[in-house]
Scaffold this active site. Structure first.
Site, short mmCIF file in Angstrom:
data_model
loop_
_atom_site.label_atom_id
_atom_site.label_comp_id
_atom_site.label_asym_id
_atom_site.label_seq_id
_atom_site.Cartn_x
_atom_site.Cartn_y
_atom_site.Cartn_z
N LYS A 1 11.95 18.62 47.89
CA LYS A 1 13.15 19.36 47.78
C LYS A 1 12.69 20.68 47.31
O LYS A 1 12.35 21.60 47.96
CB LYS A 1 14.20 18.94 47.22
CG LYS A 1 14.85 17.55 47.75
CD LYS A 1 16.22 17.23 47.49
CE LYS A 1 16.85 16.25 48.33
NZ LYS A 1 16.97 14.90 47.93
N ASP B 1 11.10 9.06 40.58
CA ASP B 1 11.55 9.68 41.68
C ASP B 1 12.02 11.11 41.42
O ASP B 1 13.23 11.22 41.07
CB ASP B 1 12.35 9.11 42.65
CG ASP B 1 12.61 9.76 43.99
OD1 ASP B 1 12.18 10.99 44.03
OD2 ASP B 1 13.33 8.91 44.73
N TYR C 1 18.98 6.18 45.47
CA TYR C 1 18.73 6.70 46.76
C TYR C 1 17.27 7.30 46.48
O TYR C 1 17.11 8.11 45.71
CB TYR C 1 19.51 7.71 47.19
CG TYR C 1 19.34 8.40 48.18
CD1 TYR C 1 19.43 7.77 49.52
CD2 TYR C 1 18.77 9.63 48.36
CE1 TYR C 1 19.12 8.33 50.79
CE2 TYR C 1 18.05 10.18 49.75
CZ TYR C 1 18.38 9.31 50.78
OH TYR C 1 17.97 9.90 52.01
N TYR D 1 23.36 12.64 59.26
CA TYR D 1 24.53 12.19 58.73
C TYR D 1 26.01 12.37 59.27
O TYR D 1 26.82 13.06 58.38
CB TYR D 1 24.50 12.53 57.18
CG TYR D 1 23.51 11.71 56.24
CD1 TYR D 1 23.83 10.46 55.85
CD2 TYR D 1 22.23 12.05 56.14
CE1 TYR D 1 22.96 9.66 55.07
CE2 TYR D 1 21.37 11.21 55.31
CZ TYR D 1 21.94 10.00 54.90
OH TYR D 1 21.10 8.92 54.26
C1 LIG Z 1 16.57 13.70 48.98
C2 LIG Z 1 15.89 12.47 48.29
C3 LIG Z 1 14.92 11.74 48.58
C4 LIG Z 1 14.39 12.03 50.14
O1 LIG Z 1 13.91 13.31 50.53
P1 LIG Z 1 13.89 13.69 51.83
O2 LIG Z 1 13.06 14.91 51.76
O3 LIG Z 1 15.20 14.10 52.22
O4 LIG Z 1 13.20 12.66 52.78
C5 LIG Z 1 14.01 10.88 47.92
N1 LIG Z 1 14.71 10.83 46.60
C6 LIG Z 1 15.63 11.52 45.92
C7 LIG Z 1 16.01 11.11 44.70
C8 LIG Z 1 16.40 12.42 46.89
O5 LIG Z 1 17.46 13.04 46.30
#
Ligand SMILES: *Cc1c(COP(=O)(O)O)cnc(C)c1O
Length: 423
Positions: free
Chosen positions: A265, A236, A144, A17
């Site tokens: 994460k 998600d 996202y 990025y």
């Molecule tokens: C960061 C994020 C992702 C992607 O995760 P990465 O480990 O960066 O591939 C997917 N969904 C959400 C809601 C996110 O914040």
């Protein structure tokens, strides 16, 4: 001639990025402790964004480090097809206990994006295995879900996807639900229902879109409506999981149980990459067959890496300990008090908060694009004060590791107050 770390970096590294032509040189970090990172020149930076939202217990946590060190000396990795190991099983056992009660199976991946890819494949093939034609996916505008192609496809179209838009698969995008549009959204979904395989959403907070928040009440209604139309629900929780929103998971605020959940994460406490997709018994069962074509043909080389599982188990030990929830509540209360103090400042358009996430929208007149000069100005203003904040356009947000001290938080608030007066 001796080159500095920054010079060596610029010679060989392409950063994520980052427009490498105009970016400032990266800051070389040599160690971390608690909520702080320390640069090569000895400067301390408070990590107010938890290193891209992953860190929950602080940097270089000695307990996680010890568990990782023990594991790596015992078993560093093993192929996860045809083999298993204690860490993967124990992590699934313990996590499923914490999750909504209908989550029964755990599928390991590498990161958030691949956790989403696996979730999408599970849903699409679920319907195929059941002999039904449901190939469309429902998602929110501005969503996202990651940077791989499937995850990008179910994310909102934006400057970040523009170069690839023509290659992304078709997705039905809807607005976030509220009191005014909820009935219209339900009708919109009902018209398409027999084609839609699944609905993927970031529960309660759209992180990358600028910490946009929406109410659990309307998400519950939307989820219930999808469920009544046979549409599978993918929550998600890659960002919202593990205490970020004040509860263990954002789905703990809603009444309806999702069919699939995605995690990454905070899963390892921010120590290393690991992804996880969990699902219901019904989804799992739809892949059980004598017919090999009904298999979920998905996997990654490092699936369920034992060291990453050890980090996640250690993080989980800390997470369920008494001080973590206390810290989450403490941060939430301090955020709320600060938001109250600055709410009426002329430079603040709005503030929003849930749990440990506080977002402040800067007044900009009409220019709100991510690329606006304000974003860069704010970013460097806080770096100069030894605080890592990464504004999303004109939105500044704080989401610290839960171990951040009151003194550190107060310093961040005070610096934001100063920025409001000076910028
Ligand atoms: C960061 C994020 C992702 C992607 O995760 P990465 O480990 O960066 O591939 C997917 N969904 C959400 C809601 C996110 O914040």
């Amino acid at each position: 001639m001796l080159m500095s770390l920054v010079e060596r970096d610029l010679a060989v590294i392409w950063h994520p990025y980052t427009q490498m032509k105009t970016a400032q040189p990266p800051i070389p970090i040599v160690r971390g402790y608690g909520a702080s990172l320390y640069a090569e020149d000895g400067r301390e930076y408070i990590d107010a964004v938890s290193s891209w939202w992953v860190n929950i217990h602080g940097h270089a946590h000695p307990y996680i480090a010890q568990k990782v060190a023990e594991q790596i000396q015992k078993l560093e990795h093993v192929i996860f097809a045809g083999f298993t190991h204690e860490g993967a099983v124990q992590l699934a056992e313990r996590l499923l206990q914490l999750l909504p009660s209908n989550q029964k199976k755990a599928f390991y991946t590498d990161d958030g994006s691949t956790a989403v890819e696996a979730a999408i494949k599970m849903c699409l093939q679920y319907w195929l295995n059941k002999g039904q034609q449901r190939t469309k996916i429902l998602a929110f505008n501005n969503a996202y879900h990651g940077d791989t192609f499937g995850a990008m496809s179910v994310s909102g179209r934006s400057a970040f996807t523009a170069a690839f838009d023509s290659l992304l698969f078709d997705v039905e995008f809807i607005d976030l639900p509220d009191a005014d549009n909820i009935e219209a959204l339900k009708s919109q979904i009902s018209e398409l229902k027999s084609q839609i395989s699944c609905f993927i959403f970031e529960p309660l907070v759209q992180g990358s879109a600028g910490m946009i928040m929406y109410e659990a009440e309307y998400l519950s209604q939307l989820m219930a409506h999808c469920q009544s139309e046979g549409i599978l629900l993918i929550a998600d929780e890659v960002f919202t999981g593990f205490g970020r929103t004040g509860k263990n998971f954002a789905c703990d605020y809603v009444q309806v149980l999702p069919d699939i959940m995605c995690f990454s994460k905070g899963l390892t406490g921010g120590t290393m990459a690991l992804g996880l997709t969990t699902c219901t018994q019904a989804i799992y069962d739809a892949f059980l067959s004598e017919d090999r074509m009904k298999t979920l043909f998905h996997g990654h080389s490092y699936t369920a890496n034992p060291v990453a599982c050890a980090a996640a188990l250690a993080s989980l030990d800390l997470f369920v300990g008494p001080s973590t929830q206390q810290n989450i509540d403490r941060i939430g209360a301090k955020h709320a008090a600060f938001a109250e103090r600055i709410r009426d400042h002329r430079s603040i358009r709005s503030t929003r908060q849930i749990g440990t996430i506080l977002a402040m929208e800067w007044e900009t007149g009409n220019d709100t694009s991510y690329f606006s000069g304000l974003r860069d100005k704010l970013y460097h203003y806080f770096l100069d004060k030894g605080i890592i904040l990464r504004p999303l356009g004109n939105v500044i947000y704080i989401l610290p590791p839960y171990c951040i001290s009151d003194t550190q938080l107060d310093y961040i608030y005070q610096s934001i107050g100063q920025a409001l007066d000076e910028i």
